[in-house]
Design a protein around this motif. Sequence first.
Motif, PDB file in Angstrom:
ATOM      1  N   GLY A 112       0.843  -1.174  -0.087  1.00  0.00           N
ATOM      2  CA  GLY A 112       0.166   0.135   0.028  1.00  0.00           C
ATOM      3  C   GLY A 112       0.858   1.257   0.104  1.00  0.00           C
ATOM      4  O   GLY A 112       1.586   1.538   0.947  1.00  0.00           O
ATOM      5  N   ALA A 113       0.852   2.049  -1.281  1.00  0.00           N
ATOM      6  CA  ALA A 113       1.593   3.150  -1.281  1.00  0.00           C
ATOM      7  C   ALA A 113       0.799   4.303  -1.412  1.00  0.00           C
ATOM      8  O   ALA A 113       0.931   5.397  -2.006  1.00  0.00           O
ATOM      9  N   VAL A 139       7.527  -2.655  -3.274  1.00  0.00           N
ATOM     10  CA  VAL A 139       6.098  -2.220  -3.063  1.00  0.00           C
ATOM     11  C   VAL A 139       5.086  -2.932  -3.788  1.00  0.00           C
ATOM     12  O   VAL A 139       5.359  -3.276  -4.976  1.00  0.00           O
ATOM     13  N   ILE A 140       4.172  -3.340  -2.941  1.00  0.00           N
ATOM     14  CA  ILE A 140       2.854  -3.880  -3.432  1.00  0.00           C
ATOM     15  C   ILE A 140       1.969  -3.001  -3.587  1.00  0.00           C
ATOM     16  O   ILE A 140       1.133  -2.608  -2.609  1.00  0.00           O
ATOM     17  N   ASP A 141       1.258  -2.573  -4.801  1.00  0.00           N
ATOM     18  CA  ASP A 141       0.229  -1.791  -4.602  1.00  0.00           C
ATOM     19  C   ASP A 141      -0.410  -2.077  -6.219  1.00  0.00           C
ATOM     20  O   ASP A 141       0.417  -1.752  -7.291  1.00  0.00           O
ATOM     21  N   PRO A 142      -1.690  -2.315  -6.199  1.00  0.00           N
ATOM     22  CA  PRO A 142      -2.273  -2.585  -7.661  1.00  0.00           C
ATOM     23  C   PRO A 142      -2.565  -1.290  -8.482  1.00  0.00           C
ATOM     24  O   PRO A 142      -2.510  -1.141  -9.653  1.00  0.00           O
ATOM     25  N   ALA A 187       0.205  -1.157   5.265  1.00  0.00           N
ATOM     26  CA  ALA A 187      -0.302   0.033   5.190  1.00  0.00           C
ATOM     27  C   ALA A 187      -1.502   0.506   4.397  1.00  0.00           C
ATOM     28  O   ALA A 187      -1.652   1.162   3.329  1.00  0.00           O
ATOM     29  N   VAL A 188      -2.468  -0.377   4.499  1.00  0.00           N
ATOM     30  CA  VAL A 188      -3.921  -0.381   3.855  1.00  0.00           C
ATOM     31  C   VAL A 188      -4.859  -0.129   4.938  1.00  0.00           C
ATOM     32  O   VAL A 188      -4.751  -0.553   6.168  1.00  0.00           O
ATOM     33  N   MET A 217      -8.143  -5.357   5.093  1.00  0.00           N
ATOM     34  CA  MET A 217      -7.076  -6.175   5.622  1.00  0.00           C
ATOM     35  C   MET A 217      -6.980  -7.594   5.365  1.00  0.00           C
ATOM     36  O   MET A 217      -6.200  -8.028   4.945  1.00  0.00           O
ATOM     37  N   ASP A 218      -8.270  -8.207   5.585  1.00  0.00           N
ATOM     38  CA  ASP A 218      -8.346  -9.416   5.282  1.00  0.00           C
ATOM     39  C   ASP A 218      -7.989  -9.883   4.374  1.00  0.00           C
ATOM     40  O   ASP A 218      -7.459 -10.815   3.960  1.00  0.00           O
ATOM     41  N   THR A 219      -8.666  -9.174   2.953  1.00  0.00           N
ATOM     42  CA  THR A 219      -8.302  -9.652   1.811  1.00  0.00           C
ATOM     43  C   THR A 219      -6.654  -9.685   1.349  1.00  0.00           C
ATOM     44  O   THR A 219      -6.188 -10.286   0.634  1.00  0.00           O
ATOM     45  N   VAL A 220      -6.183  -8.291   1.803  1.00  0.00           N
ATOM     46  CA  VAL A 220      -4.722  -8.141   1.353  1.00  0.00           C
ATOM     47  C   VAL A 220      -3.846  -9.101   2.177  1.00  0.00           C
ATOM     48  O   VAL A 220      -2.955  -9.584   1.404  1.00  0.00           O
ATOM     49  N   ILE A 221      -4.026  -9.340   3.415  1.00  0.00           N
ATOM     50  CA  ILE A 221      -3.439 -10.493   4.186  1.00  0.00           C
ATOM     51  C   ILE A 221      -3.519 -11.838   3.420  1.00  0.00           C
ATOM     52  O   ILE A 221      -2.125 -12.409   3.189  1.00  0.00           O
TER      53      ILE A 221
END
Length: 270
Positions: free
Chosen positions: A12-13, A36-39, A72-73, A78-82
């Motif tokens: 999350g940027a 960095v991971i951010d779609p 940093a989301v 958060m559940d989906t990101v994790i």
Amino acid sequence: MVSPDNPLVLVGAGNMGGAMLNGWLDAGTDPAAILVIDPKPSDAMAARLAAAGVRCESAAPEGVTAGILMLAVKPQIMDTVIEGVKKLVGPRTVSLSVAAGKTLAYFEQRLGGAVVRSIPNTPAMVGRGITGAVANAEVSAEAKDEIEKLLSVCGPVEWVEDEALIDAITAVSGSGPAYVFYLVECMAEAGRKCGLPADLAMRLARATVTGAGELMHRSPDAAATLRQNVTSPNGTTAAALSVLMAEDALQPLFDCALRAAADRSRELAG
């Protein structure tokens, strides 16, 4: 702990993650040690990453084990990101959250291992934030020092041993900038009601609050001392403070407001 082989992974940027990233790069962190991971990074952030040579992926890549995994989301996703990034966690990974309302236990259950929960605030975006943090028992002294260096690029870090205090930190500093912004709104509106043009009242209120904040930042004196220094006996400031400091005025109002924020933080944590 962080290296090109075990990178600092920022998930999350956006505003907060971006502020941290800019601070790391400005402090001389090796871009090759950051992933960095951010779609959907903003155009400005994408340009910053490209110029600095920081790798950016839309999803967690295969074959990467994070040294530090910074989440940093927003808490709501958060559940989906994790689920998408937990494969990056190895035996020595430290997971670092900046999300309100997500407890150490929440991350321990989903990621395991060493976890740090932190609450920065939005002045981090200009390098003037402050962060409250708590670590679980799996975080080594070395890892804690490394986390503090990462967080402190945006301002000081205050560690607590009792996770329950994070709710109070959230109420005071995490949510606190909004109270100050609202104070400016109220001062400007009161100035307008005293006859000032609205735009002038707002300029005066903004400059007064930011100037007072900078004075307090630079001065070693207590806030009460600074207040007393500007308050002449029987003067205009004293007249205003007699209203603001009445028994049923600002202090009990802030007591109620911060209690509501702390209670809501506990509710979000479940």
